[in-house]
Motif scaffolding. Structure first.
Motif, PDB file in Angstrom:
ATOM      1  N   GLU A   1       2.800  11.118   8.368  1.00 16.11           N
ATOM      2  CA  GLU A   1       3.535  10.930   6.982  1.00 16.11           C
ATOM      3  C   GLU A   1       3.882   9.613   6.302  1.00 16.11           C
ATOM      4  O   GLU A   1       4.752   8.956   6.806  1.00 16.11           O
ATOM      5  N   LEU A   2       2.687   9.306   5.771  1.00 15.36           N
ATOM      6  CA  LEU A   2       2.724   7.966   5.234  1.00 15.36           C
ATOM      7  C   LEU A   2       3.838   7.894   4.206  1.00 15.36           C
ATOM      8  O   LEU A   2       4.588   6.777   3.924  1.00 15.36           O
ATOM      9  N   TYR A   3       3.982   8.917   3.525  1.00 21.56           N
ATOM     10  CA  TYR A   3       4.760   9.214   2.140  1.00 21.56           C
ATOM     11  C   TYR A   3       5.420  10.498   2.566  1.00 21.56           C
ATOM     12  O   TYR A   3       4.648  11.432   2.870  1.00 21.56           O
ATOM     13  N   PRO A   4       6.640  11.024   1.854  1.00 24.97           N
ATOM     14  CA  PRO A   4       7.125  12.146   1.837  1.00 24.97           C
ATOM     15  C   PRO A   4       6.303  13.136   0.889  1.00 24.97           C
ATOM     16  O   PRO A   4       5.740  12.449  -0.176  1.00 24.97           O
TER      17      PRO A   4
ATOM     18  N   PHE B   1      -6.176   0.059  -3.407  1.00 22.70           N
ATOM     19  CA  PHE B   1      -4.585  -0.457  -3.440  1.00 22.70           C
ATOM     20  C   PHE B   1      -3.885   0.895  -3.813  1.00 22.70           C
ATOM     21  O   PHE B   1      -4.188   1.750  -4.243  1.00 22.70           O
ATOM     22  N   MET B   2      -2.453   0.473  -3.857  1.00 23.34           N
ATOM     23  CA  MET B   2      -1.292   1.373  -4.292  1.00 23.34           C
ATOM     24  C   MET B   2      -0.982   0.969  -5.625  1.00 23.34           C
ATOM     25  O   MET B   2      -0.802  -0.360  -5.777  1.00 23.34           O
ATOM     26  N   THR B   3      -0.706   1.924  -6.402  1.00 19.98           N
ATOM     27  CA  THR B   3      -0.128   1.356  -7.769  1.00 19.98           C
ATOM     28  C   THR B   3       1.521   1.694  -7.603  1.00 19.98           C
ATOM     29  O   THR B   3       1.765   2.529  -7.145  1.00 19.98           O
TER      30      THR B   3
ATOM     31  N   GLY C   1      -4.188   5.076  -5.094  1.00 23.72           N
ATOM     32  CA  GLY C   1      -2.918   6.240  -5.075  1.00 23.72           C
ATOM     33  C   GLY C   1      -1.675   5.496  -5.442  1.00 23.72           C
ATOM     34  O   GLY C   1      -1.320   4.369  -5.217  1.00 23.72           O
ATOM     35  N   PRO C   2      -0.772   6.572  -6.029  1.00 26.49           N
ATOM     36  CA  PRO C   2       0.414   5.791  -6.264  1.00 26.49           C
ATOM     37  C   PRO C   2       1.448   5.700  -5.096  1.00 26.49           C
ATOM     38  O   PRO C   2       1.170   6.592  -3.935  1.00 26.49           O
ATOM     39  N   PHE C   3       2.140   4.527  -4.974  1.00 27.94           N
ATOM     40  CA  PHE C   3       3.201   4.400  -4.100  1.00 27.94           C
ATOM     41  C   PHE C   3       4.231   5.423  -4.025  1.00 27.94           C
ATOM     42  O   PHE C   3       4.675   5.757  -5.150  1.00 27.94           O
ATOM     43  N   ILE C   4       4.500   6.149  -2.873  1.00 27.76           N
ATOM     44  CA  ILE C   4       5.638   6.910  -2.898  1.00 27.76           C
ATOM     45  C   ILE C   4       6.540   6.536  -2.017  1.00 27.76           C
ATOM     46  O   ILE C   4       6.247   6.260  -0.663  1.00 27.76           O
ATOM     47  N   PRO C   5       7.804   6.264  -2.218  1.00 29.19           N
ATOM     48  CA  PRO C   5       8.837   5.605  -1.332  1.00 29.19           C
ATOM     49  C   PRO C   5       8.936   6.600  -0.178  1.00 29.19           C
ATOM     50  O   PRO C   5       9.379   7.963  -0.433  1.00 29.19           O
TER      51      PRO C   5
ATOM     52  N   VAL D   1     -12.699   9.636   9.883  1.00 32.27           N
ATOM     53  CA  VAL D   1     -11.649   9.704  10.901  1.00 32.27           C
ATOM     54  C   VAL D   1     -10.689   8.631  10.686  1.00 32.27           C
ATOM     55  O   VAL D   1     -11.077   7.285  10.662  1.00 32.27           O
ATOM     56  N   GLN D   2      -9.394   9.016  10.368  1.00 28.37           N
ATOM     57  CA  GLN D   2      -8.335   7.761   9.861  1.00 28.37           C
ATOM     58  C   GLN D   2      -7.168   7.790  11.062  1.00 28.37           C
ATOM     59  O   GLN D   2      -6.737   8.838  11.555  1.00 28.37           O
ATOM     60  N   GLY D   3      -6.832   6.463  11.150  1.00 22.37           N
ATOM     61  CA  GLY D   3      -5.643   6.430  12.388  1.00 22.37           C
ATOM     62  C   GLY D   3      -4.822   5.396  12.018  1.00 22.37           C
ATOM     63  O   GLY D   3      -4.227   5.632  10.628  1.00 22.37           O
TER      64      GLY D   3
ATOM     65  N   LEU E   1     -10.756   0.284   4.041  1.00 23.99           N
ATOM     66  CA  LEU E   1      -9.832  -0.537   4.272  1.00 23.99           C
ATOM     67  C   LEU E   1      -9.253  -1.106   2.806  1.00 23.99           C
ATOM     68  O   LEU E   1      -9.873  -2.039   2.582  1.00 23.99           O
ATOM     69  N   ARG E   2      -8.187  -0.571   2.586  1.00 23.74           N
ATOM     70  CA  ARG E   2      -7.748  -0.789   1.452  1.00 23.74           C
ATOM     71  C   ARG E   2      -7.018  -2.245   1.599  1.00 23.74           C
ATOM     72  O   ARG E   2      -6.348  -2.673   2.477  1.00 23.74           O
ATOM     73  N   PHE E   3      -6.983  -3.076   0.371  1.00 20.81           N
ATOM     74  CA  PHE E   3      -6.452  -4.437   0.353  1.00 20.81           C
ATOM     75  C   PHE E   3      -4.716  -4.262  -0.141  1.00 20.81           C
ATOM     76  O   PHE E   3      -4.194  -5.281   0.133  1.00 20.81           O
ATOM     77  N   GLU E   4      -4.625  -3.116  -0.617  1.00 22.35           N
ATOM     78  CA  GLU E   4      -3.029  -2.667  -0.694  1.00 22.35           C
ATOM     79  C   GLU E   4      -2.434  -3.153  -1.974  1.00 22.35           C
ATOM     80  O   GLU E   4      -1.919  -2.503  -2.694  1.00 22.35           O
ATOM     81  N   THR E   5      -2.455  -4.679  -2.076  1.00 23.07           N
ATOM     82  CA  THR E   5      -2.153  -5.193  -3.345  1.00 23.07           C
ATOM     83  C   THR E   5      -2.740  -6.669  -3.461  1.00 23.07           C
ATOM     84  O   THR E   5      -2.721  -7.358  -2.363  1.00 23.07           O
TER      85      THR E   5
HETATM   86  N1  5AD Z   1       2.838   5.943  -0.626  1.00 24.13           N
HETATM   87  C1  5AD Z   1       1.627   5.937  -1.054  1.00 24.13           C
HETATM   88  N2  5AD Z   1       0.344   5.489  -0.087  1.00 24.13           N
HETATM   89  C2  5AD Z   1       0.919   4.974   1.114  1.00 24.13           C
HETATM   90  N3  5AD Z   1       0.098   4.550   1.880  1.00 24.13           N
HETATM   91  C3  5AD Z   1       0.783   4.013   2.744  1.00 24.13           C
HETATM   92  N4  5AD Z   1       1.747   4.156   2.738  1.00 24.13           N
HETATM   93  C4  5AD Z   1       2.136   4.939   1.433  1.00 24.13           C
HETATM   94  C5  5AD Z   1       3.052   5.327   0.669  1.00 24.13           C
HETATM   95  N5  5AD Z   1       4.458   5.312   1.005  1.00 24.13           N
HETATM   96  C6  5AD Z   1      -1.399   4.441   1.914  1.00 24.13           C
HETATM   97  C7  5AD Z   1      -1.994   2.902   1.997  1.00 24.13           C
HETATM   98  C8  5AD Z   1      -2.922   3.115   3.140  1.00 24.13           C
HETATM   99  C9  5AD Z   1      -3.538   4.385   3.049  1.00 24.13           C
HETATM  100  C10 5AD Z   1      -3.953   5.268   4.127  1.00 24.13           C
HETATM  101  O1  5AD Z   1      -2.360   5.281   2.583  1.00 24.13           O
HETATM  102  O2  5AD Z   1      -2.552   2.374   0.758  1.00 24.13           O
HETATM  103  O3  5AD Z   1      -4.212   2.101   2.967  1.00 24.13           O
END
Ligand code: 5AD
Ligand code: FES
Length: 338
Positions: free
Chosen positions: A284-287, A178-180, A208-212, A84-86, A139-143
């Motif tokens: 929608e964290l990313y498109p 983390f995100m790459t 996961g890859p960062f997606i703007p 369950v993610q929020g 809980l990701r540390f993200e970077t």
């Molecule tokens: N692109 C990719 N991943 C993302 N997250 C948040 N925003 C983005 C994005 N724009 C990831 C973060 C968060 C997880 C739930 O989603 O790493 O911890």
């Protein structure tokens, strides 16, 4: 060690990671049923599409009954692990989340794994959640870059790491990651991200890859594709042979074969979204997020085929962390409270 691994040619690194993964998990790929419970976030992370100051995010929150219904349906389909993610939503206080665990446990008993992902909370809140029956936490540390972390998230990396220590002390199976390809990062950052992950010895690692996202300050950043994600997954797999590692939805959103590429480089988990279809597009964290029109059960069928394409098979077991079991003993897996 992280640097040496990341310096290897891709094909060698991925083959090594795949061997390490198969030695620990065989051909099993575990499924976690994901339910996205709310996108009302009080935080303002610069990368995230559901950040507080994105006025275009269409906000929603599921009821406890919605969540229970989704979990029930997933259970009927054979799942035994739920996430369950929020977001950091004041409407989901500790008391409510604890009550939700008790509700889910009263219905499903102790045979299922219940994972929560609701951000940075106090140690006492985590303790209450653990006692109520949540047994895993993501809980990701993200970077790992402290300056970038502060700039993007408005809070410190140290605070995030403290929360991860709390979760571990309290007996959760702990996931981080983390995100790459975040803007401002480079190869040295990737090495440090991998090294920090390994040093935390988590039970689960999501990369996961960062997606703007167009509704964020990073709208004009570029997506750097899947290669850094795949290399990071492989390096972490070699350093943490026992970690459960998802092939992320973000990877599948960057390229149609993104999750298969992660599975071929050491990932051993998939997370079909089993929440109500009506709200999937709003989390929608990313498109470009995939599977928006599919119900979760259909995704499960699709995922079986994807898993088979890399010579693995779906495993409906709970997929407990071998490292957690070694720390705590099998008998205590579903015990409420540490
Ligand atoms: N692109 C990719 N991943 C993302 N997250 C948040 N925003 C983005 C994005 N724009 C990831 C973060 C968060 C997880 C739930 O989603 O790493 O911890
Ligand atoms: Fe959802 Fe393929 S995993 S449709």
């Amino acid at each position: 060690m992280a640097a040496e691994l990341l310096a290897m040619p891709d094909s060698e690194l991925f083959a090594l990671a795949d061997r390490v993964c198969r030695a620990e998990f065989g051909t099993s790929v575990y499924l976690r049923g994901l339910i996205e419970a709310t996108n009302n976030c009080s935080r303002d992370c610069a990368y995230c599409g559901i950040r507080r100051s994105n006025p275009n995010a269409r906000r929603y929150a599921l009821s406890d009954q919605d969540i229970l219904d989704a979990v029930r349906e997933g259970r009927r389909a054979g799942l035994s692990s739920f996430v369950v993610q929020g977001a950091e939503d004041p409407a989901f206080g500790t008391g409510r989340l604890a009550g939700l665990a008790r509700l889910l446990r009263s219905e499903l008993g102790d045979d299922v794994a219940l994972t929560l992902s609701f951000g940075t909370l106090s140690r006492s809140a985590y303790a209450e959640l653990r006692r109520a029956g949540w047994n895993r936490y993501l809980l990701r540390f993200e970077t790992s870059d402290p300056d970038l972390h502060l700039a993007l998230r408005g809070s410190t990396l140290d605070r995030r790491l403290e929360a991860l220590r709390d979760l571990r002390d309290l007996g959760f199976e702990v996931g981080t990651g983390f995100m790459t390809g975040l803007p401002g990062t480079n190869e040295a950052t990737l090495v440090r991200d991998v090294a920090l992950t390994a040093s935390l010895e988590p039970d689960m690692v999501g990369i996961g890859p960062f997606i703007p996202h167009p509704g964020t300050p990073l709208a004009r950043a570029r997506c750097r594709g899947l290669a850094p994600m795949q290399r990071a997954v492989a390096a972490v797999r070699v350093l943490l042979p026992q970690a459960n590692m998802p092939a992320t939805t973000a990877a599948g959103s960057v390229a149609p074969d993104g999750r298969e590429r992660a599975l071929a480089a050491g990932a051993n988990v998939l997370m079909p979204n089993i929440g109500p279809a009506a709200h999937k597009k709003d989390y929608e964290l990313y498109p470009g997020k995939i599977c928006l029109d599919e119900d979760g059960i259909r995704c499960m069928g699709c995922l079986s085929g994807r898993v088979a394409s890399v010579g693995k098979r779906v495993d409906m077991g709970r997929g407990d962390s071998p490292a957690w079991l070694a720390r705590h003993g099998r008998a205590r897996v579903a015990e409420a409270g540490a």
